[in-house]
Scaffold this motif. Sequence first.
Motif, PDB file in Angstrom:
ATOM      1  N   LEU A 145       0.841  -1.194   0.000  1.00 15.55           N
ATOM      2  CA  LEU A 145       0.000   0.000   0.000  1.00 15.55           C
ATOM      3  C   LEU A 145       0.877   1.245   0.000  1.00 15.55           C
ATOM      4  O   LEU A 145       1.765   1.387   0.837  1.00 15.55           O
ATOM      5  N   ALA A 146       0.629   2.134  -0.953  1.00 21.83           N
ATOM      6  CA  ALA A 146       1.335   3.416  -1.016  1.00 21.83           C
ATOM      7  C   ALA A 146       0.308   4.544  -0.946  1.00 21.83           C
ATOM      8  O   ALA A 146      -0.716   4.510  -1.629  1.00 21.83           O
ATOM      9  N   ILE A 147       0.592   5.522  -0.107  1.00 22.63           N
ATOM     10  CA  ILE A 147      -0.264   6.697   0.034  1.00 22.63           C
ATOM     11  C   ILE A 147       0.523   7.898  -0.469  1.00 22.63           C
ATOM     12  O   ILE A 147       1.577   8.238   0.089  1.00 22.63           O
ATOM     13  N   ILE A 148       0.032   8.527  -1.525  1.00 20.37           N
ATOM     14  CA  ILE A 148       0.747   9.633  -2.155  1.00 20.37           C
ATOM     15  C   ILE A 148       0.140  10.962  -1.714  1.00 20.37           C
ATOM     16  O   ILE A 148      -1.079  11.154  -1.786  1.00 20.37           O
ATOM     17  N   LEU A 179       8.987   5.819   4.427  1.00 18.44           N
ATOM     18  CA  LEU A 179       9.114   6.726   3.285  1.00 18.44           C
ATOM     19  C   LEU A 179       9.692   5.982   2.082  1.00 18.44           C
ATOM     20  O   LEU A 179      10.271   4.901   2.221  1.00 18.44           O
ATOM     21  N   ALA A 180       9.541   6.565   0.899  1.00 19.24           N
ATOM     22  CA  ALA A 180       9.924   5.892  -0.342  1.00 19.24           C
ATOM     23  C   ALA A 180      11.405   5.567  -0.397  1.00 19.24           C
ATOM     24  O   ALA A 180      11.794   4.464  -0.810  1.00 19.24           O
ATOM     25  N   LEU A 181      12.252   6.492   0.005  1.00 15.75           N
ATOM     26  CA  LEU A 181      13.692   6.260  -0.062  1.00 15.75           C
ATOM     27  C   LEU A 181      14.104   5.100   0.828  1.00 15.75           C
ATOM     28  O   LEU A 181      14.865   4.216   0.411  1.00 15.75           O
ATOM     29  N   LYS A 194       4.848  -2.534   7.015  1.00 15.41           N
ATOM     30  CA  LYS A 194       5.122  -1.190   6.540  1.00 15.41           C
ATOM     31  C   LYS A 194       4.154  -0.768   5.425  1.00 15.41           C
ATOM     32  O   LYS A 194       3.913  -1.521   4.478  1.00 15.41           O
ATOM     33  N   ILE A 195       3.618   0.447   5.548  1.00 15.30           N
ATOM     34  CA  ILE A 195       2.881   1.066   4.446  1.00 15.30           C
ATOM     35  C   ILE A 195       3.627   2.334   4.050  1.00 15.30           C
ATOM     36  O   ILE A 195       4.142   3.052   4.902  1.00 15.30           O
ATOM     37  N   LEU A 196       3.695   2.573   2.779  1.00 14.49           N
ATOM     38  CA  LEU A 196       4.513   3.667   2.262  1.00 14.49           C
ATOM     39  C   LEU A 196       3.691   4.949   2.182  1.00 14.49           C
ATOM     40  O   LEU A 196       2.581   4.948   1.643  1.00 14.49           O
ATOM     41  N   ARG A 208       3.183   0.046  -6.408  1.00 17.31           N
ATOM     42  CA  ARG A 208       2.653  -0.763  -5.322  1.00 17.31           C
ATOM     43  C   ARG A 208       1.315  -1.340  -5.775  1.00 17.31           C
ATOM     44  O   ARG A 208       0.694  -0.838  -6.720  1.00 17.31           O
ATOM     45  N   LEU A 209       0.864  -2.386  -5.098  1.00 19.28           N
ATOM     46  CA  LEU A 209      -0.380  -3.051  -5.482  1.00 19.28           C
ATOM     47  C   LEU A 209      -1.576  -2.128  -5.330  1.00 19.28           C
ATOM     48  O   LEU A 209      -2.465  -2.078  -6.186  1.00 19.28           O
TER      49      LEU A 209
END
Length: 235
Positions: A145-148, A179-181, A194-196, A208-209
């Motif tokens: 999961l990525a939150i932008i 974080l992304a890095l 971890k969720i990004l 990410r999915l």
Amino acid sequence: AQFTKIVVDEADCVFSPPPDCVKSKKFHDLVMKILKKNPTCELMLLSDKSLSSDSLDDNVWPDALCLVELSEVCRSSQRIVAGALAFQLGNKEEICFSHEIQGLPLREFVFDDEGDESEQYAKEVVKAIEKLLVEFPGLDLHDRLAIIVPSKEFRLRFCASLKTELTKTAKLKHLSIILALEASKTIHFAKQNKILVDTIDEMNGLERLVIFGVGLDEKISGDAALANKIRSQIY
């Protein structure tokens, strides 16, 4: 080091980066230095002009390259491609699919503007995660999961509120933010929860999915260069 073949993905970010992107300028200089030391190696640049914030003129590329255009979509669903067409450059009629998968629709979570903005967004994101887990029971969210978010300032406030809301929710309190890095340079995670969360600039080129866009619904304003940069990021 000597190489027989060099492949540069996201080549638009290297050879036609935004003027204010210092990291891309440094990477460009590094790539050119490697190419200079390997004059006989094969070079492949992978790019999409719709991903560039500039026009991607021919003079931005190294010399003696052969152009090959790909038009068949093999992985993205038809809904994703249809949504991206509004932000795409070039001939849109040439696109074809190797499958007939429509895919899931893009979903909106709309709420009234009341109280602290970061707290509201955090509460709505938790609701969205809970809904996701109901629809896909047993789904492991770790690194999926990525939150932008739109900016580093927004990220700082939002992450603080999201941490608080996650700890309040029994089914989600095991999750933590990365974080992304840090996620990109980590091979083995000590804790698999971890969720990004990061800005759209830091997420460039990452996948990410499941993706949540938070606070990205503001009207595009400013000069044409800024508008084109935002268009490329959305694409």
